[in-house]
Design a protein around this motif. Structure first.
Motif, PDB file in Angstrom:
ATOM      1  N   ARG A 150      -0.419  -6.213  -3.150  1.00 14.95           N
ATOM      2  CA  ARG A 150      -0.723  -7.696  -3.130  1.00 14.95           C
ATOM      3  C   ARG A 150      -2.210  -8.026  -3.376  1.00 14.95           C
ATOM      4  NH1 ARG A 150       4.118 -10.511  -1.878  1.00 14.95           N
ATOM      5  NH2 ARG A 150       3.248 -12.442  -2.581  1.00 14.95           N
ATOM      6  N   SER A 151      -2.886  -6.727  -3.371  1.00 14.96           N
ATOM      7  CA  SER A 151      -4.440  -7.057  -3.183  1.00 14.96           C
ATOM      8  C   SER A 151      -4.810  -7.622  -4.840  1.00 14.96           C
ATOM      9  CB  SER A 151      -4.971  -5.740  -3.038  1.00 14.96           C
ATOM     10  OG  SER A 151      -6.475  -5.868  -3.172  1.00 14.96           O
ATOM     11  N   THR A 152      -5.782  -8.367  -4.821  1.00 19.87           N
ATOM     12  CA  THR A 152      -6.301  -8.857  -6.053  1.00 19.87           C
ATOM     13  C   THR A 152      -7.845  -8.174  -6.299  1.00 19.87           C
ATOM     14  OG1 THR A 152      -7.144 -10.724  -4.941  1.00 19.87           O
ATOM     15  CG2 THR A 152      -5.311 -10.927  -5.882  1.00 19.87           C
ATOM     16  N   SER A 153      -8.096  -7.054  -5.685  1.00 20.45           N
ATOM     17  CA  SER A 153      -9.344  -6.380  -5.871  1.00 20.45           C
ATOM     18  C   SER A 153      -9.143  -4.828  -6.107  1.00 20.45           C
ATOM     19  CB  SER A 153     -10.311  -6.763  -4.820  1.00 20.45           C
ATOM     20  OG  SER A 153     -11.228  -5.545  -4.645  1.00 20.45           O
ATOM     21  N   LEU A 154      -9.707  -4.346  -7.021  1.00 20.64           N
ATOM     22  CA  LEU A 154      -9.413  -2.889  -7.248  1.00 20.64           C
ATOM     23  C   LEU A 154      -9.958  -1.855  -6.094  1.00 20.64           C
ATOM     24  CD1 LEU A 154     -10.017  -2.341 -10.993  1.00 20.64           C
ATOM     25  CD2 LEU A 154      -7.772  -2.021  -9.728  1.00 20.64           C
ATOM     26  N   PRO A 155     -11.415  -2.237  -5.746  1.00 22.57           N
ATOM     27  CA  PRO A 155     -11.609  -1.313  -4.564  1.00 22.57           C
ATOM     28  C   PRO A 155     -10.707  -1.465  -3.304  1.00 22.57           C
ATOM     29  CG  PRO A 155     -13.392  -2.673  -5.225  1.00 22.57           C
ATOM     30  CD  PRO A 155     -12.279  -3.047  -6.073  1.00 22.57           C
ATOM     31  N   GLU A 156     -10.358  -2.671  -3.171  1.00 27.46           N
ATOM     32  CA  GLU A 156      -9.646  -3.044  -1.909  1.00 27.46           C
ATOM     33  C   GLU A 156      -8.212  -2.191  -1.778  1.00 27.46           C
ATOM     34  OE1 GLU A 156      -9.832  -7.030   0.473  1.00 27.46           O
ATOM     35  OE2 GLU A 156      -8.410  -7.218  -1.288  1.00 27.46           O
ATOM     36  N   ARG A 157      -7.678  -2.499  -3.130  1.00 26.10           N
ATOM     37  CA  ARG A 157      -6.315  -1.915  -3.405  1.00 26.10           C
ATOM     38  C   ARG A 157      -6.460  -0.393  -3.265  1.00 26.10           C
ATOM     39  NH1 ARG A 157      -3.059  -2.514  -8.857  1.00 26.10           N
ATOM     40  NH2 ARG A 157      -4.645  -1.064  -9.705  1.00 26.10           N
ATOM     41  N   ASP A 158      -7.532   0.183  -3.748  1.00 21.27           N
ATOM     42  CA  ASP A 158      -7.711   1.892  -3.785  1.00 21.27           C
ATOM     43  C   ASP A 158      -8.119   2.184  -2.322  1.00 21.27           C
ATOM     44  OD1 ASP A 158      -7.694   1.830  -6.405  1.00 21.27           O
ATOM     45  OD2 ASP A 158     -10.093   1.846  -6.624  1.00 21.27           O
ATOM     46  N   HIS A 159      -8.702   1.383  -1.260  1.00 23.86           N
ATOM     47  CA  HIS A 159      -8.863   1.750   0.082  1.00 23.86           C
ATOM     48  C   HIS A 159      -7.463   1.608   0.711  1.00 23.86           C
ATOM     49  CE1 HIS A 159     -10.606   1.585   3.830  1.00 23.86           C
ATOM     50  NE2 HIS A 159      -9.966   0.654   4.285  1.00 23.86           N
ATOM     51  N   LEU A 160      -6.606   0.642   0.372  1.00 20.26           N
ATOM     52  CA  LEU A 160      -5.562   0.577   0.915  1.00 20.26           C
ATOM     53  C   LEU A 160      -4.264   1.700   0.724  1.00 20.26           C
ATOM     54  CD1 LEU A 160      -4.864  -3.261   0.703  1.00 20.26           C
ATOM     55  CD2 LEU A 160      -5.298  -2.114   3.061  1.00 20.26           C
ATOM     56  N   THR A 161      -4.559   2.112  -0.605  1.00 21.36           N
ATOM     57  CA  THR A 161      -3.383   2.936  -0.893  1.00 21.36           C
ATOM     58  C   THR A 161      -4.081   4.386  -0.373  1.00 21.36           C
ATOM     59  OG1 THR A 161      -3.440   2.080  -3.110  1.00 21.36           O
ATOM     60  CG2 THR A 161      -2.742   4.251  -2.789  1.00 21.36           C
ATOM     61  N   LYS A 162      -5.166   4.653  -0.084  1.00 19.36           N
ATOM     62  CA  LYS A 162      -5.748   5.761   0.603  1.00 19.36           C
ATOM     63  C   LYS A 162      -5.436   5.790   2.182  1.00 19.36           C
ATOM     64  CE  LYS A 162      -9.966   5.728  -1.436  1.00 19.36           C
ATOM     65  NZ  LYS A 162     -11.413   6.128  -1.754  1.00 19.36           N
ATOM     66  N   ARG A 164      -3.245   8.649   3.903  1.00 18.71           N
ATOM     67  CA  ARG A 164      -3.834   9.015   4.863  1.00 18.71           C
ATOM     68  C   ARG A 164      -2.806   9.156   6.180  1.00 18.71           C
ATOM     69  NH1 ARG A 164      -5.990   6.718   9.404  1.00 18.71           N
ATOM     70  NH2 ARG A 164      -5.703   5.043   8.206  1.00 18.71           N
ATOM     71  N   LEU A 165      -2.148   8.395   6.200  1.00 26.29           N
ATOM     72  CA  LEU A 165      -1.136   8.481   7.443  1.00 26.29           C
ATOM     73  C   LEU A 165       0.185   9.497   6.989  1.00 26.29           C
ATOM     74  CD1 LEU A 165      -0.946   4.847   8.833  1.00 26.29           C
ATOM     75  CD2 LEU A 165      -2.133   6.644   9.608  1.00 26.29           C
ATOM     76  N   ARG A 166       0.501   9.266   5.546  1.00 26.60           N
ATOM     77  CA  ARG A 166       1.478  10.057   5.395  1.00 26.60           C
ATOM     78  C   ARG A 166       1.438  11.558   5.273  1.00 26.60           C
ATOM     79  NH1 ARG A 166       3.673   7.007   1.036  1.00 26.60           N
ATOM     80  NH2 ARG A 166       5.159   5.949   2.241  1.00 26.60           N
ATOM     81  N   ARG A 167      -0.004  11.993   5.003  1.00 29.97           N
ATOM     82  CA  ARG A 167      -0.220  13.302   4.860  1.00 29.97           C
ATOM     83  C   ARG A 167      -1.659  13.755   5.589  1.00 29.97           C
ATOM     84  NH1 ARG A 167       0.728  14.853  -0.811  1.00 29.97           N
ATOM     85  NH2 ARG A 167       0.141  16.888  -0.095  1.00 29.97           N
ATOM     86  N   PRO A 168      -1.452  13.408   7.014  1.00 31.54           N
ATOM     87  CA  PRO A 168      -2.736  13.632   7.849  1.00 31.54           C
ATOM     88  C   PRO A 168      -3.376  14.962   7.729  1.00 31.54           C
ATOM     89  CG  PRO A 168      -0.384  13.555   9.132  1.00 31.54           C
ATOM     90  CD  PRO A 168       0.025  13.181   7.875  1.00 31.54           C
ATOM     91  N   THR A 169      -2.674  16.047   7.377  1.00 33.13           N
ATOM     92  CA  THR A 169      -3.395  17.505   7.338  1.00 33.13           C
ATOM     93  C   THR A 169      -4.206  17.452   6.084  1.00 33.13           C
ATOM     94  OG1 THR A 169      -1.401  18.069   6.439  1.00 33.13           O
ATOM     95  CG2 THR A 169      -1.597  18.660   8.729  1.00 33.13           C
TER      96      THR A 169
END
Lengths: 406, 132
Positions: free
Chosen positions: A383-395, A399-404
């Protein structure tokens, strides 16, 4: 004289010269066009021929000549319409500095939409060219020119005269002016990739205009509060984005990159303003920014005090985004569960808003509910309307899914 | 201001005969409508860019695994999913973008009736929301 120096001087003088010409001719629209032409002429002549003895007088004279040429060619029509081409210069010649303030009030006219007021302010008071403003907002020059000329026509149609608002008008008009400057600042502050250079200039321009306002209304707490808020926010800019333009949230920023001179100035301003009483929204926001900037390490942040200030701000503004920020402060003071409880009340006021989902994701993560946190980070990214913000949220989700892997 | 991309696809519109079957007058009225809409957006200071695209017959689809590109020529079976044109506008609000899309959708067809062309409204990614 060098280019940037001439540019700085022109921006400083533009509103003063415009004010003088408007007072003489009483026609904001025509005077504004004439000043733009004079500014262009100055930008061409001054660097090669040297600075005139009286730069402000030169601009006024050049603009007046251009305006008179235009008036002469329209004289026949004007006579038919019975409009006096020239008006008497008022005996009490006000100073150029006062004119800047009057222009700010004129450009933040209640008949204008915010984007029109912003464009007009940048041109009439900021002395930016239409091309510069268009570049900053990433639209074609013709589009911006049209926006500005519509704005000028609207002000003219509303029949505004060149004077300070009086009595009942004053307070709401001052609010509009501050809001316009705040929006200009944010346009620059939230910039990322495209057109970055120009947009950072917008922040600098907003700060310059806020400074000019503060110089004229030194005892207004909200003017001081807005200037302090801008300085305290701008101080963090060097740490706010990474080398590839990625967003770095406040709690992960390298605080040694913060501009301590700006923090010092902003903190001084807001401390002084708060002591005057009659606290307003900009002062509260500045006070919160000062508390963040005051913490050399993120662990040293005075969250209990920030929570108190958000409580006051929430009551004053009724803005759901403020409530959202208060929920973060609550979580920092009383734990993530308490914050999540507050968020539940916001679902009706910010339905599906990505900021709300983001904050919920953060608090779920803090509460140890990793599955739910991942889900919310992903939903917020969509739902983000900003690319850097969307990238940050995706990461964050990754990060939580693959903590290692991180 | 927020930028929105208003997208128009090729493909049949329900209950609307293809444009090749309209009378020349109807086609002219349709074209004049599109020009008028373009002028109106320009005058309002809202238009960033607008383009019509050549049809799927001229389209090529390119894939690559890093080596030589693989280029596929039309005709493509799913040609209704091809973009026909767009308006990139910079407006106050999503409401205004929807208003423009509605205007574009109601372009006149046979007998001057609105064709109800579906217009997709997509927000262009902008700067992040301020932290406050």
């Amino acid at each position: 004289m060098s280019g940037p120096l001439a540019e700085g001087l022109l921006r400083e003088l533009a509103p003063q010269a415009l004010g003088a010409v408007v007072r003489r001719f009483g026609d904001f629209e025509a005077a504004e066009d004439a000043i733009q032409e004079a500014l262009l002429a100055a930008a061409t002549h001054w660097p090669s021929e040297g600075l005139p003895d009286n730069p402000r007088g030169w601009l006024i004279q050049t603009a007046t000549r251009k305006l008179l040429d235009q008036l002469r060619s329209e004289q026949a029509r004007r006579r038919r319409e019975g409009v006096a081409a020239l008006r008497e210069v008022p005996a009490s010649e006000v100073s150029g500095r006062d004119d800047t303030l009057i222009l700010l009030f004129l450009c933040a006219h209640p008949a204008l939409t915010a984007p029109s007021a912003i464009a007009l302010t940048l041109r009439a008071v900021g002395g930016l060219t239409t091309a510069e403003i268009a570049a900053a907002f990433l639209v074609p020059e013709a589009t911006m020119a049209q926006r500005i000329s519509r704005a000028k026509a609207t002000v003219k149609k509303a029949g505004s005269s060149f004077r300070m608002p009086s009595g009942d008008e004053w307070k709401p008009r001052l609010r509009s002016v501050l809001h316009v400057l705040y929006l200009i600042f944010n346009e620059g502050h939230t910039s990322t990739a495209g057109g970055e250079l120009h947009r950072v200039e917008l922040s600098a321009e907003a700060i310059r205009l806020a400074r000019a306002m503060h110089a004229q209304l030194p005892e207004d707490g909200e003017v001081a509060g807005l200037l302090a808020l801008m300085l305290l926010t701008d101080a963090r800019r060097p740490a706010r984005t990474g080398p590839r333009g990625e967003l770095i949230p406040l709690d992960e920023q390298d605080r040694t990159l913060w501009d301590s001179a700006l923090i010092h100035e902003g903190t001084g301003l807001i401390t002084e303003a708060l002591a005057w009483g009659a606290v307003g929204e900009y002062q509260l926001q500045a006070a919160i920014a000062a508390l963040h900037d005051d913490a050399r390490r993120v662990e040293e942040t005075d969250w209990p005090q920030i929570l108190v200030l958000y409580g006051l701000l929430e009551r004053m503004s009724g803005n759901p985004m403020v409530s959202l920020n208060r929920a973060i402060a609550v979580a920092m003071v009383h734990g993530p569960r308490a914050g999540l409880e507050l968020l539940a009340e916001l679902d009706d006021r910010l339905p599906g808003h990505h900021r709300l989902i983001t904050v919920r994701a953060h608090l779920l993560e803090k509460a140890g509910e990793l599955e739910a946190a991942i889900e919310h980070y992903e939903a917020a990214a969509q739902r983000s309307t900003s690319l850097p913000e969307r990238d940050h949220l995706t990461k964050q989700a990754a990060r939580l899914r693959r903590p290692t892997d991180v | 201001m927020t930028k929105f991309l208003l997208l128009m696809n090729y493909g049949p519109i329900e209950g609307m005969p293809p444009i090749t079957t309209w009378t020349p007058q109807e086609i002219n009225a349709h074209i004049e409508f599109q020009h008028q809409l373009g002028r109106e957006l320009a005058v309002r200071g809202e238009v960033v860019d607008t383009q019509g695209l050549a049809g799927p017959e001229l389209a090529k689809i390119v894939t690559s695994d890093g080596g030589a590109p693989v280029v596929t020529d039309g005709p493509f079976p799913e040609s209704k999913e091809f973009l026909a044109g767009y308006w990139l506008v910079d407006v106050d609000s999503e409401e205004r973008a929807i208003e423009i899309a509605a205007q574009a959708s109601a372009a006149p067809g046979p007998g001057g009736r609105p064709i109800k062309q579906p217009i997709e409204v997509r927000q262009v990614m902008g700067p992040p929301v301020q932290e406050l």
